[in-house]
Design a protein around this motif. Sequence first.
Motif, PDB file in Angstrom:
ATOM      1  N   ASP A   1       0.839  -1.191   0.000  1.00  0.00           N
ATOM      2  CA  ASP A   1       0.000   0.000   0.000  1.00  0.00           C
ATOM      3  C   ASP A   1       0.874   1.240   0.000  1.00  0.00           C
ATOM      4  N   VAL A   2       0.377   2.295  -0.610  1.00  0.00           N
ATOM      5  CA  VAL A   2       1.045   3.586  -0.583  1.00  0.00           C
ATOM      6  C   VAL A   2       0.347   4.428   0.475  1.00  0.00           C
ATOM      7  N   THR A   3       1.052   4.735   1.563  1.00  0.00           N
ATOM      8  CA  THR A   3       0.497   5.560   2.632  1.00  0.00           C
ATOM      9  C   THR A   3       1.042   6.972   2.491  1.00  0.00           C
ATOM     10  N   VAL A   4       0.127   7.951   2.585  1.00  0.00           N
ATOM     11  CA  VAL A   4       0.519   9.346   2.440  1.00  0.00           C
ATOM     12  C   VAL A   4       0.007  10.158   3.621  1.00  0.00           C
ATOM     13  N   THR A   5       0.689  11.264   3.876  1.00  0.00           N
ATOM     14  CA  THR A   5       0.219  12.250   4.843  1.00  0.00           C
ATOM     15  C   THR A   5       0.221  13.596   4.139  1.00  0.00           C
ATOM     16  N   VAL A   6      -0.909  14.289   4.222  1.00  0.00           N
ATOM     17  CA  VAL A   6      -1.084  15.578   3.542  1.00  0.00           C
ATOM     18  C   VAL A   6      -1.522  16.612   4.555  1.00  0.00           C
ATOM     19  N   SER A   7      -0.910  17.780   4.482  1.00  0.00           N
ATOM     20  CA  SER A   7      -1.296  18.913   5.306  1.00  0.00           C
ATOM     21  C   SER A   7      -1.843  19.984   4.374  1.00  0.00           C
TER      22      SER A   7
ATOM     23  N   THR B   1      -0.890  24.565  -6.128  1.00  0.00           N
ATOM     24  CA  THR B   1      -1.791  23.929  -5.167  1.00  0.00           C
ATOM     25  C   THR B   1      -2.161  22.544  -5.677  1.00  0.00           C
ATOM     26  N   LEU B   2      -1.981  21.547  -4.835  1.00  0.00           N
ATOM     27  CA  LEU B   2      -2.383  20.178  -5.155  1.00  0.00           C
ATOM     28  C   LEU B   2      -3.700  19.896  -4.442  1.00  0.00           C
ATOM     29  N   TRP B   3      -4.645  19.279  -5.144  1.00  0.00           N
ATOM     30  CA  TRP B   3      -5.949  18.947  -4.576  1.00  0.00           C
ATOM     31  C   TRP B   3      -6.053  17.449  -4.383  1.00  0.00           C
ATOM     32  N   PHE B   4      -6.532  17.041  -3.223  1.00  0.00           N
ATOM     33  CA  PHE B   4      -6.707  15.635  -2.893  1.00  0.00           C
ATOM     34  C   PHE B   4      -8.159  15.389  -2.491  1.00  0.00           C
ATOM     35  N   THR B   5      -8.682  14.247  -2.900  1.00  0.00           N
ATOM     36  CA  THR B   5      -9.993  13.795  -2.429  1.00  0.00           C
ATOM     37  C   THR B   5      -9.738  12.846  -1.269  1.00  0.00           C
TER      38      THR B   5
ATOM     39  N   ARG C   1      -4.378   5.628   2.952  1.00  0.00           N
ATOM     40  CA  ARG C   1      -3.935   4.815   1.820  1.00  0.00           C
ATOM     41  C   ARG C   1      -4.325   5.513   0.518  1.00  0.00           C
ATOM     42  N   LEU C   2      -3.374   5.671  -0.381  1.00  0.00           N
ATOM     43  CA  LEU C   2      -3.622   6.320  -1.664  1.00  0.00           C
ATOM     44  C   LEU C   2      -4.175   5.282  -2.635  1.00  0.00           C
ATOM     45  N   GLU C   3      -5.320   5.608  -3.265  1.00  0.00           N
ATOM     46  CA  GLU C   3      -5.964   4.706  -4.211  1.00  0.00           C
ATOM     47  C   GLU C   3      -6.315   5.460  -5.485  1.00  0.00           C
ATOM     48  N   TYR C   4      -6.490   4.702  -6.553  1.00  0.00           N
ATOM     49  CA  TYR C   4      -6.863   5.242  -7.851  1.00  0.00           C
ATOM     50  C   TYR C   4      -8.320   4.921  -8.105  1.00  0.00           C
ATOM     51  N   ASP C   5      -9.169   5.937  -8.299  1.00  0.00           N
ATOM     52  CA  ASP C   5     -10.598   5.759  -8.487  1.00  0.00           C
ATOM     53  C   ASP C   5     -10.963   6.111  -9.930  1.00  0.00           C
TER      54      ASP C   5
ATOM     55  N   LEU D   1      -7.106  10.491  -7.782  1.00  0.00           N
ATOM     56  CA  LEU D   1      -6.384   9.864  -6.689  1.00  0.00           C
ATOM     57  C   LEU D   1      -7.148  10.170  -5.413  1.00  0.00           C
ATOM     58  N   VAL D   2      -7.475   9.142  -4.643  1.00  0.00           N
ATOM     59  CA  VAL D   2      -8.287   9.284  -3.436  1.00  0.00           C
ATOM     60  C   VAL D   2      -7.483   8.763  -2.255  1.00  0.00           C
ATOM     61  N   ILE D   3      -7.503   9.522  -1.158  1.00  0.00           N
ATOM     62  CA  ILE D   3      -6.886   9.058   0.076  1.00  0.00           C
ATOM     63  C   ILE D   3      -7.981   8.421   0.923  1.00  0.00           C
ATOM     64  N   GLN D   4      -7.894   7.107   1.138  1.00  0.00           N
ATOM     65  CA  GLN D   4      -8.796   6.411   2.052  1.00  0.00           C
ATOM     66  C   GLN D   4      -8.230   6.666   3.446  1.00  0.00           C
ATOM     67  N   ALA D   5      -8.791   7.642   4.134  1.00  0.00           N
ATOM     68  CA  ALA D   5      -8.194   8.171   5.356  1.00  0.00           C
ATOM     69  C   ALA D   5      -8.231   7.176   6.512  1.00  0.00           C
ATOM     70  N   THR D   6      -7.097   7.040   7.167  1.00  0.00           N
ATOM     71  CA  THR D   6      -7.022   6.318   8.436  1.00  0.00           C
ATOM     72  C   THR D   6      -6.959   7.310   9.585  1.00  0.00           C
ATOM     73  N   GLY D   7      -6.689   8.577   9.267  1.00  0.00           N
ATOM     74  CA  GLY D   7      -6.673   9.628  10.273  1.00  0.00           C
ATOM     75  C   GLY D   7      -6.868  10.985   9.630  1.00  0.00           C
ATOM     76  N   VAL D   8      -7.743  11.789  10.234  1.00  0.00           N
ATOM     77  CA  VAL D   8      -7.962  13.174   9.794  1.00  0.00           C
ATOM     78  C   VAL D   8      -8.071  14.012  11.054  1.00  0.00           C
ATOM     79  N   GLY D   9      -7.340  15.103  11.098  1.00  0.00           N
ATOM     80  CA  GLY D   9      -7.430  15.969  12.260  1.00  0.00           C
ATOM     81  C   GLY D   9      -7.292  17.420  11.880  1.00  0.00           C
ATOM     82  N   VAL D  10      -7.882  18.271  12.694  1.00  0.00           N
ATOM     83  CA  VAL D  10      -7.689  19.706  12.533  1.00  0.00           C
ATOM     84  C   VAL D  10      -6.278  20.004  13.019  1.00  0.00           C
ATOM     85  N   ASP D  11      -5.518  20.785  12.263  1.00  0.00           N
ATOM     86  CA  ASP D  11      -4.112  21.048  12.543  1.00  0.00           C
ATOM     87  C   ASP D  11      -3.971  22.050  13.694  1.00  0.00           C
TER      88      ASP D  11
END
Length: 163
Positions: free
Chosen positions: A3-9, A49-53, A79-83, A96-106
Amino acid sequence: MNDVTVTVSGRAGNTPALHTGKDKEYAMLRVASTRRFVNDDGDWADGPTLWFTVKTWRTAAVNLARSVRKGDPVVVTGRLEYDQWHTAEGEPRSDLVIQATGVGVDATRGKVEYSRVVHHGAPAPAPRDADGMPVDPFGVDAPDAQEREDDEAGAGQRELVTA
């Protein structure tokens, strides 16, 4: 598994809405991430600017929809997935969709207050109206106070606890 795991701020591009698909809730969020850097003149500049779903499921979806608003600074990991799909006109689309395992307010960008959701008893199925459509979980069609008091066991009720 590879799996490709990503973290985006970045910042929330929309206020996530809660949806029901295949008998489970999901929420989608668009996140804009713009890299800041010091240019050759020594001034701060913005990169593209990069946009992520971002997509979350079940309880995480409910919590996301209740917690994040458009413009909020967020940190997402998953996990980064292709939809792939087709529009109503039959045109192919992909994202490209991030199937989130964690989302938080910074919290590095402002004050954050956390409230833990406590579940009592077995999880209740998502409430549905007479047509079988999901009922708004945020209380627009919620039972009145007297109906809630009549629930003796409190099973399936949620209580917010400030931690």
